[in-house]
Design a protein around this motif. Structure first.
Motif, short mmCIF file in Angstrom:
data_model
loop_
_atom_site.label_atom_id
_atom_site.label_comp_id
_atom_site.label_asym_id
_atom_site.label_seq_id
_atom_site.Cartn_x
_atom_site.Cartn_y
_atom_site.Cartn_z
N ARG A 157 1.45 -2.14 0.50
CA ARG A 157 0.80 -2.00 1.73
C ARG A 157 0.20 -0.56 2.01
O ARG A 157 -0.90 -0.37 2.64
N VAL A 158 1.17 0.33 1.57
CA VAL A 158 0.72 1.75 1.92
C VAL A 158 -0.63 2.18 0.77
O VAL A 158 -1.66 2.85 1.44
N ALA A 159 -0.56 1.65 -0.25
CA ALA A 159 -1.72 1.95 -0.93
C ALA A 159 -2.92 1.20 -0.51
O ALA A 159 -4.06 1.71 -0.51
N GLU A 216 -3.63 0.69 2.50
CA GLU A 216 -4.13 1.29 3.81
C GLU A 216 -4.61 2.46 3.59
O GLU A 216 -5.58 3.05 4.37
N VAL A 217 -4.09 3.19 2.69
CA VAL A 217 -4.62 4.82 2.42
C VAL A 217 -5.85 4.59 1.43
O VAL A 217 -6.72 5.29 1.53
N VAL A 237 -5.83 3.81 -1.94
CA VAL A 237 -5.50 4.62 -3.19
C VAL A 237 -5.32 3.51 -4.00
O VAL A 237 -4.61 2.35 -3.85
#
Lengths: 287, 435
Positions: B43-45, B47-48, B50
């Motif tokens: 999820r982080v990747a 959103e960012v 990356v």
């Protein structure tokens, strides 16, 4: 697989740890005895057993006042009770593959917490059942069973993908007055865990995370899920890490909110924390 | 202008920062870290924005600065210098004007060996060779400048030395200059080196006059018949009156022949009178000195440029110049001198005597006198200028110090950032919830 990760998958109780388990259970039990004089015990149980009388002190529960003695001696006495020997505790330990990571390993930290609670429960006369997926349950009822319990815990290895598994619906869980579930809650069924609290059962949930899960290192990292074998390589910079922390916080807040709604005590902790601190915090200082 | 290194062996140390950079920039396999679930990172990747991928490791700023500092330090240890420092310096040799250096060098035992000038050149070459190492030499004899390598003397004639005008020695008192003198200087220079040829009295012809040659030897002068061509006064055909008449009278009195045609090498011209500019119109200006004056018309805006010394002028405008062997006049027209005519004739006669060069093969008695023992003095080195170039070695060390300080600061900043991030992360761990 490296030696470090192999070590993380296993549980080892050395002499020092065993001494700490003993010392912890002694200390907690002594504190409970000193505390249980006034007021009502905070522990749930199948029943309470009469243990004797002592002079009434302001603040005592009036329901524990013995009216017969008051009439006979014209002095108030408070009934002293202790937990029934039939109190049942169930300790559920997640031994899925994802518990075999971290330094120290999450499984090791979970087993240490469980061992401390086994010692405490047996010292209080509770019947303690140890449950882990893929392993036969172990029922313990005498203080001398502590060694059996430690051996059972020490034989755990991280593997598989079942988490708490069918143990959540097992017969000992249904009959238990206190259920403590210890694991990383990765892919765990929140609904099944919350349902444990039905019927006035005391449920405590300890979410154990590895230090690098709480505080990921900067730089390139290949994140690997031991249960599925999937990997994700990322260059973790401060931005990415900050975003991860926000996302992790959301995840943990979700557990906290659900537990609060269902009256479940919840604690998210690092596998690097001493089990004594974790146990005290999980029980709100009064196990 | 390139760089030269005093200690190039230190350059091997450059391998250290190069190795560090190489290792730091190698694409490496990221370390594996197990995690309970990949969902959070996914999820982080997302959103960012990356993409999970292996990528070349970026060299951190502090490491780049550290390597740069180390490289600069290595360069500093190798002691770089500008190549100019290795090129031979140029030494200016200023030669004493006049005939004293043109006479034969007489040693203590009376032995003769070349002229004092030749002797002096050898002394200069020896002095420069000892103090400066390899050097180029620039010989100054009046307006004549000859550049040579260190091993060879300058091809200067005696006439060039004799015709050389007076030298402003103070102007030449600086490092990298050698005075070539016949005798030690009356006032020692502050920075320049000097060489005095010395030499005992050198007997020989001192003048040629009226078909006879005067020879000075051991304090006596003897005359002998002179069978060579007489010395000549060369007069410019446009020489104005009264200069022409006066010069001819003076030449006759001194036993000189007069010519208006430039002669070849065989003619021994001891003095020439030349005219510059064109005849002008306008009011005459009265110029004077030594108790006489003379009217002359000066061309307006037609200033005449010459390097000779002024002898007669009107309000800063020079009308007559002097230099050894030469008198230069403006075209005029000139009027008759006013005041005492004898004073004018005496003044001009003295001037011409002073300007006249010694006839070929002769030297005045004063030039033949003893000059004592050879002597020399080493002044400030010409290398001093190039020593400043050695300060180049300090620059890399300075750069190294700055880079290493910056690296330490950058490293500290990174550490603080990591620490702050860690603290922020630890503050996110949740406490217990109670029902």
């Amino acid at each position: 697989m490296s030696a470090d990760s192999e070590r993380s998958r296993r549980v080892v109780f050395d002499v020092d740890l065993r001494r700490r388990f003993e010392a912890f259970s002694l200390r907690m039990d002594g504190a409970r005895r000193r505390r249980e004089g006034p007021g009502r015990s905070s522990h749930f149980g199948a029943g309470e057993e009469w243990a004797g009388f002592r002079p009434y002190r302001p603040g005592d529960d009036p329901r524990q006042l013995d009216w017969n003695l008051l009439a006979r001696l014209d002095r108030p006495f408070t009934r002293i009770t202790r937990r029934e020997v039939s109190e049942q505790w169930v300790l559920l330990v997640d031994r899925s593959a994802s518990m075999g990571v971290g330094e120290p390993g999450k499984l090791q930290a979970s087993a240490e917490l469980a061992a401390a609670l086994v010692g405490l429960g047996l010292r209080r006369g509770a019947r303690v059942t140890l449950l882990a997926s893929g392993r036969p349950e172990r029922r313990l009822s005498r203080r001398t069973d502590l060694a059996d319990g430690l051996a059972w815990l020490e034989a755990l290895t991280a593997g598989g993908d079942e988490g708490f598994g069918p143990g959540l619906r097992s017969e000992p869980v249904r009959r238990a007055g206190r259920v403590v579930a210890i694991g990383d809650l990765a892919d765990a069924s929140a609904r099944a865990l919350m349902e444990l609290s039905r019927g006035g059962r005391e449920v405590l949930l300890a979410q154990v995370l590895a230090p690098h899960e709480l505080d990921p290192p900067l730089g390139p990292v290949r994140w690997v899920c031991p249960e599925t074998g999937e990997a994700l390589e990322l260059a973790v910079d401060s931005n990415l890490r900050a975003e991860y922390e926000r996302e992790l916080n959301r995840e943990l807040e979700g557990w906290r909110a659900r537990c609060a709604v269902h009256g479940v005590r919840y604690l998210a902790t690092s596998s690097a924390r001493p089990f004594e601190d974790v146990a005290l915090e999980l029980f709100g200082g009064a196990p | 202008m390139g760089l030269a290194l005093d200690r190039p062996g230190f350059l091997w140390l450059l391998l250290v920062p190069l190795g560090l950079l190489l290792v730091a920039s190698l694409p490496t396999r990221a370390p594996d870290l197990g995690v309970g679930t990949l969902e959070v990172w996914r999820r982080v990747a997302r959103e960012v924005g990356v993409r999970g991928e292996r990528r070349r490791r970026r060299v951190p700023l502090w490491l780049a600065l550290l390597c740069g500092g180390l490289a600069a330090a290595v360069l500093g240890l190798a002691e770089p210098q500008q190549a100019r420092a290795t090129t031979p310096p140029t030494i200016d040799v200023v030669i004493e004007p006049g005939p004293a250096l043109t006479v034969a060098f007489v040693g203590p035992g009376g032995a003769q060996g070349g002229t004092r000038f030749e002797r002096g050149c050898a002394q200069v070459l020896d002095l420069v060779g000892r103090s400066e190492g390899r050097a180029r030499l620039r010989w100054h004899a009046g307006r004549e400048v000859i550049e040579t390598s260190q091993a060879e003397p300058p091809p200067l004639t005696s006439r060039a030395l004799i015709e050389a005008p007076a030298v402003d020695w103070e102007r030449w008192d600086r490092p990298g200059v050698v005075w070539l003198l016949s005798a030690p200087p009356e006032r020692a220079p502050n920075a320049a080196s000097w060489v005095a040829t010395g030499g005992a009295a050198a007997p020989g012809p001192i003048d040629v006059r009226g078909g006879r040659v005067a020879v000075w030897d051991s304090g006596t002068v003897t005359e002998r018949p002179f069978d060579g061509a007489p010395p000549v006064l060369e007069l410019d055909p446009h020489t104005p009156e009264p200069w022409r008449t006066l010069a001819e009278l003076w030449a006759r009195a001194r036993g000189l022949a007069t010519t208006q045609v430039p002669g070849g090498d065989e003619v021994d011209v001891v003095l020439s009178v030349s005219v510059v500019g064109a005849v002008a119109e306008g009011p005459p200006r009265r110029c004077g000195r030594d108790g006489w004056s003379i009217p002359v018309v000066i061309a307006q805006g037609g200033a005449v440029s010459t390097e000779d010394a002024p002898w007669l002028e009107w309000r800063g405008e020079v009308v007559a110049w002097e230099s050894p062997g030469r008198l230069t006049l403006v075209a005029g027209p000139w009027g008759e001198p006013e005041g005492d005519p004898a004073a004018f004739a005496l003044s001009v006669g003295r001037l011409l005597d002073r300007l006249q060069l010694p006839p070929r093969g002769t030297a005045p008695i004063a030039a033949r006198w003893s000059r004592g023992s050879p002597a020399s003095h080493r002044g400030a080195s010409a290398q001093r200028g190039s020593e400043r170039d050695r300060s180049l070695a300090h620059w890399p060390l300075l750069v190294a110090a700055v880079a290493l300080t910056a690296a330490a600061a950058a490293s500290g900043t990174t550490r603080r950032r990591v620490q702050a991030a860690s603290e922020a992360a630890s503050s996110t761990s949740l406490g217990p919830t109670s029902p």
